[in-house]
Each structure stands twice: as C-alpha cells, then as structure tokens.
Scaffold this active site. Structure first.
Site, PDB file in Angstrom:
ATOM      1  N   GLY A  65       0.841  -1.193   0.000  1.00 22.33           N
ATOM      2  CA  GLY A  65       0.000   0.000   0.000  1.00 22.33           C
ATOM      3  C   GLY A  65       0.870   1.234   0.000  1.00 22.33           C
ATOM      4  N   CYS A  92       5.241  -6.119   1.410  1.00 21.99           N
ATOM      5  CA  CYS A  92       5.562  -4.701   1.453  1.00 21.99           C
ATOM      6  C   CYS A  92       4.879  -4.037   2.664  1.00 21.99           C
ATOM      7  CB  CYS A  92       5.204  -4.044   0.120  1.00 21.99           C
ATOM      8  SG  CYS A  92       5.909  -2.415  -0.095  1.00 21.99           S
ATOM      9  N   TYR A  93       3.881  -3.170   2.436  1.00 21.66           N
ATOM     10  CA  TYR A  93       3.207  -2.547   3.585  1.00 21.66           C
ATOM     11  C   TYR A  93       2.649  -3.618   4.528  1.00 21.66           C
ATOM     12  CZ  TYR A  93      -0.134   0.176   6.332  1.00 21.66           C
ATOM     13  OH  TYR A  93      -0.833   0.735   7.370  1.00 21.66           O
ATOM     14  N   HIS A 180       7.747  -7.402  -4.318  1.00 22.04           N
ATOM     15  CA  HIS A 180       6.428  -7.778  -4.845  1.00 22.04           C
ATOM     16  C   HIS A 180       6.540  -9.057  -5.675  1.00 22.04           C
ATOM     17  CE1 HIS A 180       4.111  -4.267  -3.586  1.00 22.04           C
ATOM     18  NE2 HIS A 180       5.286  -3.663  -3.630  1.00 22.04           N
ATOM     19  N   GLU A 182       4.202 -10.739  -6.947  1.00 21.93           N
ATOM     20  CA  GLU A 182       3.108 -10.879  -7.910  1.00 21.93           C
ATOM     21  C   GLU A 182       3.417 -10.268  -9.273  1.00 21.93           C
ATOM     22  OE1 GLU A 182       3.209  -9.075  -5.202  1.00 21.93           O
ATOM     23  OE2 GLU A 182       2.259  -7.119  -5.427  1.00 21.93           O
ATOM     24  N   SER A 235     -24.430  -7.242 -25.574  1.00 18.74           N
ATOM     25  CA  SER A 235     -23.627  -6.538 -26.570  1.00 18.74           C
ATOM     26  C   SER A 235     -23.063  -7.496 -27.606  1.00 18.74           C
ATOM     27  CB  SER A 235     -22.460  -5.833 -25.866  1.00 18.74           C
ATOM     28  OG  SER A 235     -21.521  -6.801 -25.427  1.00 18.74           O
ATOM     29  N   GLY A 236     -23.141  -8.796 -27.306  1.00 20.46           N
ATOM     30  CA  GLY A 236     -22.510  -9.760 -28.203  1.00 20.46           C
ATOM     31  C   GLY A 236     -21.083 -10.063 -27.771  1.00 20.46           C
ATOM     32  N   GLY A 237     -20.592  -9.347 -26.761  1.00 21.69           N
ATOM     33  CA  GLY A 237     -19.266  -9.623 -26.212  1.00 21.69           C
ATOM     34  C   GLY A 237     -19.329 -10.807 -25.252  1.00 21.69           C
ATOM     35  N   ASP A 239     -18.666 -11.127 -21.977  1.00 18.34           N
ATOM     36  CA  ASP A 239     -19.220 -10.971 -20.626  1.00 18.34           C
ATOM     37  C   ASP A 239     -20.747 -10.979 -20.623  1.00 18.34           C
ATOM     38  OD1 ASP A 239     -16.560 -10.535 -20.357  1.00 18.34           O
ATOM     39  OD2 ASP A 239     -16.734  -8.372 -20.049  1.00 18.34           O
ATOM     40  N   SER A 240     -21.347 -10.114 -21.450  1.00 21.18           N
ATOM     41  CA  SER A 240     -22.812 -10.058 -21.408  1.00 21.18           C
ATOM     42  C   SER A 240     -23.404 -11.356 -21.971  1.00 21.18           C
ATOM     43  CB  SER A 240     -23.349  -8.831 -22.145  1.00 21.18           C
ATOM     44  OG  SER A 240     -23.034  -8.873 -23.504  1.00 21.18           O
ATOM     45  N   LYS A 386     -11.674 -12.405 -16.489  1.00 20.34           N
ATOM     46  CA  LYS A 386     -12.095 -12.670 -17.873  1.00 20.34           C
ATOM     47  C   LYS A 386     -11.826 -14.107 -18.323  1.00 20.34           C
ATOM     48  CE  LYS A 386     -13.230 -10.394 -21.796  1.00 20.34           C
ATOM     49  NZ  LYS A 386     -14.150  -9.239 -21.855  1.00 20.34           N
TER      50      LYS A 386
END
Ligand code: XMP
Length: 530
Positions: A65, A92-93, A180, A182, A235-237, A239-240, A386
């Site tokens: 942080g 870290c923090y 870090h 990650e 939307s055709g994507g 996710d939706s 995703k």
C-alpha cells in the site's frame, strides 16, 4: 456500494483472502493465486471479519500500500488476526504492518524510496524461498523498510539497501516479503507465492471456474425469485453473453435481452447475435435499431472524446427506453437488471468510490448504466476474471467464435473511423475489417494475437484503378499482441498475408485506395486510434 472485492458471498469456501491495503497490485495477486487453481478473494480491512466467516480461508495475504505505518490514518487490522494460527503472508506494507503489530520497528529506507529491479541475496531458504536462486532479481517499491524484526522472525533474504527482503516465523506461520512477488519483474516471484499458498498454507488447487455454473444458477434463482423478470443489455461480447446464458439457465423465459444496434458494429455482428441467442438459445431478444439516431447525433463531430460521450449518452437513452417498454409489458416483476460486470470492474469501480486501491485508469464502457434506472442488479460474474468467464462460457457450450473473440470497444467502429462519421465512411471500414478478420482467422493466425482490425483515416490520396484516377481514403492495418491491454506490441503478419489483405481491400472496397501498416507499440501509442 460494497467493499473492495465486493461484499457478495464467496462462491467457494477456503483459499486465500487478500486484504487490500491500497496497492495497485491486488488484482494481480488474486489472479496469480487463481491461476494456481486456488480460490482467492480481495477485501478491504474493514470487512476482514465478515469475510473470514463467509469464506473460511486457508490463508491471508496482506497487500502492499502507499501509506507509512506511522501515518495516523494508515490502514490497520486488529492484531488478533495474527494469533489465530492462520498462515499469513505480508507483502511490502503488509510486512511492515505485521512488524509494527508484533513489536518490531519500521523506519524510512536509507536514502529514500527504493523502487525498481533489485538483486536479492538469499540466505536461509526455509519453505518460503525453497527452489529460489541464491541471487535473484525482485521488484521493490517502498519508502519504509523493516529495521528490526519482532522476536521469533528470521531473515531469509536481503538486498543491498534493504536488510529484510524476506522473513519468516515458521512457528507462528507468519511470513513477510518486502518485494512484490506478484509482478513479473520479480523473476521467481511466482515460485515464492506457490510455496506460500500450496506448501505453507496447504491450499487445495480445487478451483475450477467451470464447476461453479450450478451454484451461480442456484444463486440467480434465489435472488430473482419465482416470478422476477430480468432485463439485460446484450452486446454480443463475452461478458454479457455468458451472463445472459447463465441467467437464462436459471430463469428461462423470464430473461429479456436488449441488443442496441448503434450502426457502429462490425459486419454480420447483429445477425450473429440474433442467430445464436434468439434462434439457438431461444432467449427473448429485442433488437433496438438505433442506427439513424446514433448517426444523426454524431453528425459533424470529429473530436474523439465528444464522440465517446455522445455514444455513451445515446446508448443509455436507447437502453432506458427499451427497458421501460419491457418493464411495462412485464409488470413490476421486471425490476432486475442483468449485467456482465467482472471482478476487475468491481475492484476498480470500488477504488473510484473511495476504496483503498488507487485508480489507474477510468473505464469507457458504453454498457455502464446510470443508477437511476431503479432496478436491482443481477451480476453473476462479479467475482470472476475474464479468462474464468471464458471457461464458464466453454463449459456451457458457447461457441469458440464468441468465447475467444477479440475485444471490441463499446463505442465500436466510431473509434476506428477517424474524423467525422458517416455511413459512407463506415461501410468501407466494415468491409475492410471483415477482410482483415477473414484473412487472419482462416489461416489460424489469430492465435496469440490480441486484436487485429482496420482503421479508416480522414486522409485522401490519389490512386489509379483501371484507367481511372481515384481520390479516396487511406486505411490502416493494426495487429497487436497483449496479455491485458495495458501494454501491447505490434505484430508482423507474413508478407503474403499482408499482400493479400492489401490487394483485397484496395480491389474490393470502394472508398479505400491505400493500406498502411501501424507499427506502434503501447505505450506510448494506444491500441485503438481514438
Ligand atoms: P487502448 O486504445 O486504450 O485500448 O489501448 C485498450 C483496450 O480497451 C479496448 N477499448 C475499449 N473497450 N469500451 C470498451 O469496452 C471502450 O470505450 C474502449 N476503448 C478501448 C480496446 O479495444 C483495447 O482492447
């Protein structure tokens, strides 16, 4: 607004709970852990108690942080959390907070902040650093460091400016890293995280996103009830679409989808959505044909930001009207709004509303709807990344052409048609874009590419066709690879493919007589041209 990592009940018990002390890397930590097949969730310090009960994690990770533990309003936890025998890793923090909470000392780093790649020397490895080279490159980003460890802790590694780069108190199962692990700049960081998560904490790698379909369906039913109706903007994507299929599995014909045709779509897009969702899944789908409205609102506008704002506003108006019609025909039971919100959106939008994590970029998603719609949100994907949504899509049998499709921006072809947008300019762009996709996909060259598309420039040049002089627009071919769209490299297609794309566009598309190649990486360029 719920807390970082959202307040919804975890879909899975066990795994790693990550406490967000304000780092920009929380999402990365969560992703790295889920990539190991271990469930992880992010929460803010205030909600740790609730999440411990709901999730029953096997381990805690306390993130980095931007604050100093000595600042009055620096984020803190109840130190009792360190007495439970739960394995804890402070990064870290997070390490500095543990140090202070257990009676050690944190000081400003000698010579100010330490930032960037650093050589770390490993001494005692313990389980945490098992398999790590004696000297390895790690990513540091801190202003304070640990000057004196609490009793029971041993130093595992240090760097030139930083005496405690890694530390452990194996008896209490409390560990700390000043670097870090990650971020990919920490060359063996993933190994360190794996050692903590799988070996020290003993987490089971039993997280398979595809397995949660039944649980998601059960929860949608529980939320919506036996009579509730859901309206969803499709939307055709990816996710939706995945959200729609999940909700449809849960409540069948009580799901009503709205697809807004803004005239800025790619060739065949609307037809593809209708064929899949209406004809194959038998989902109630209303197409709002707003092509003329969008074109007239965009007439004469060349400024990219104005275009985006207009498109966002008109989209909301059209969707609102379509939703209102559906609501009036389905009565007051239609009070739910389905959305394909993902975990990164939850984390970022929480940050924008005052959570701990600093916001890096603002989202431009025309799917973002105003809160005054007065509908309760149904968001079955809000704890997923995703790639996990793609796995769920595959699990439910959605075609690869949809699940693996390249990202397409909300404002559509508008951000690829530079200058003023007219149908006379959109149609050639649509054709050129279709040629680019056909030529790349038919050869299987799209594997490993993030996006590949055409851009139309408001620049005319002279050409010759037969014996005729032409004076038409130029178009640009943009092909990039990326893992998360934050950075991107331009990619070279085989010369014969470039030749074929160029020949086809110039010969088949009226309105474009020149094809150029975009060889710019992001940063400093962006992927889209506007
Ligand atoms: P840039 O151009 O910023 O784009 O490098 C990064 C990624 O985001 C996509 N993009 C958008 N996606 N709404 C979206 O849903 C938008 O307004 C938008 N603008 C850019 C872009 O296609 C790329 O993948």
């Amino acid at each position: 607004m719920s807390a970082s990592g959202d307040g919804s009940v975890p879909v899975h018990e066990g795994g790693v709970l990550i406490v967000d002390f304000g780092t920009q890397y929380c999402q990365l930590i969560a992703r790295r852990i889920r990539e190991m097949g271990v469930y992880s969730r992010i929460t803010v310090p205030d909600r740790v108690g609730t999440m411990l009960e709901a999730m029953r994690p096997d381990a805690l990770i306390l993130s980095g942080g931007p604050r100093s533990v000595y600042e009055d309003d620096a984020p803190k936890l109840d130190p009792e959390i360190l007495q439970r025998g739960l394995p804890v890793l402070g990064i870290c923090y997070g390490l500095q907070w543990i140090t202070q909470a257990l009676g050690g000392r944190v000081d400003p780093a000698h010579g100010g902040a330490e930032y960037g790649r650093t050589e770390m020397k490993v001494g005692e490895r313990g389980v945490l650093l098992d398999g790590i080279d004696a000297s390895t490159v790690v990513w540091m980003s801190h202003g304070d460091h640990v000057a004196q460890l609490p009793s029971g802790f041993q130093v595992l590694a240090s760097s030139e400016p930083c005496p405690v780069a890694a530390t452990a108190d194996p008896a209490r199962k409390i560990y700390g890293l000043q670097f870090h692990p990650e971020v990919t700049h920490s060359v063996q960081g993933e190994r360190v995280l794996r050692n903590f998560v799988l070996r020290i904490a003993g987490c089971r790698d039993d997280w398979h996103p595809g397995d949660v379909v039944a649980e998601k369906v059960r929860r949608i039913r529980e939320q919506v009830g036996d009579e509730g109706e859901v309206v969803l903007g499709l939307s055709g994507g990816v996710d939706s679409s995945v959200a729609a299929v999940l909700i449809h599995k849960a409540i069948g014909e009580r799901l009503h989808c709205v697809f807004v045709d803004n005239g800025l779509l790619r060739k065949g897009e609307r037809e593809g959505v209708e064929a899949l969702f209406r004809d194959e899944y038998h989902i109630d789908l209303k197409v709002a044909d707003a092509r003329q409205l969008f074109l007239s609102e965009l007439a004469g506008v060349a400024d990219p930001e104005r275009k985006r704002k207009i498109i966002g506003r008109v989209f909301v108006d059209v969707f609102r009207e379509a939703a209102a019609e559906l609501r009036s025909s389905h009565g007051k039971q239609a009070r739910f709004l389905g959305q394909g919100t993902l975990y990164p959106d939850v984390i970022e939008s929480v940050a924008a509303h005052g959570g701990a994590t600093a916001t890096i970029k603002s989202h431009h998603n025309v799917g973002g709807l105003p809160e005054d719609l007065d509908m309760e949100l149904v968001e079955p994907l809000r704890d997923l990344f995703k790639d996990e949504v793609r796995q769920i899509g595959r699990e439910m049998g959605l075609p690869s052409s949809l699940v693996d499709r390249q990202p397409f921006p909300g404002p559509g072809l508008a951000v690829r048609c530079l200058g003023e947008i007219t149908e006379e300019r959109l149609e050639p762009l649509r054709q050129a874009d279709a040629i680019v996709r056909e030529e790349i996909e038919s050869r299987g060259l799209h594997d490993g590419l993030w996006q590949y598309f055409a851009v139309s420039l408001p620049v005319q040049s002279v050409g010759v066709m037969g014996d005729q002089r032409t004076y038409e627009n130029a178009c640009v071919l943009r092909v990039v690879s990326s893992t998360d769209a934050m950075t991107a490299d331009w990619e070279m297609l085989p010369v014969d493919v470039l030749r074929r794309i160029s020949n086809r566009i110039i010969n088949e598309v009226r309105g474009l007589n020149r094809v150029c190649l975009d060889i710019s990486s992001k940063p400093p360029s962006t992927i889209e041209w506007e």
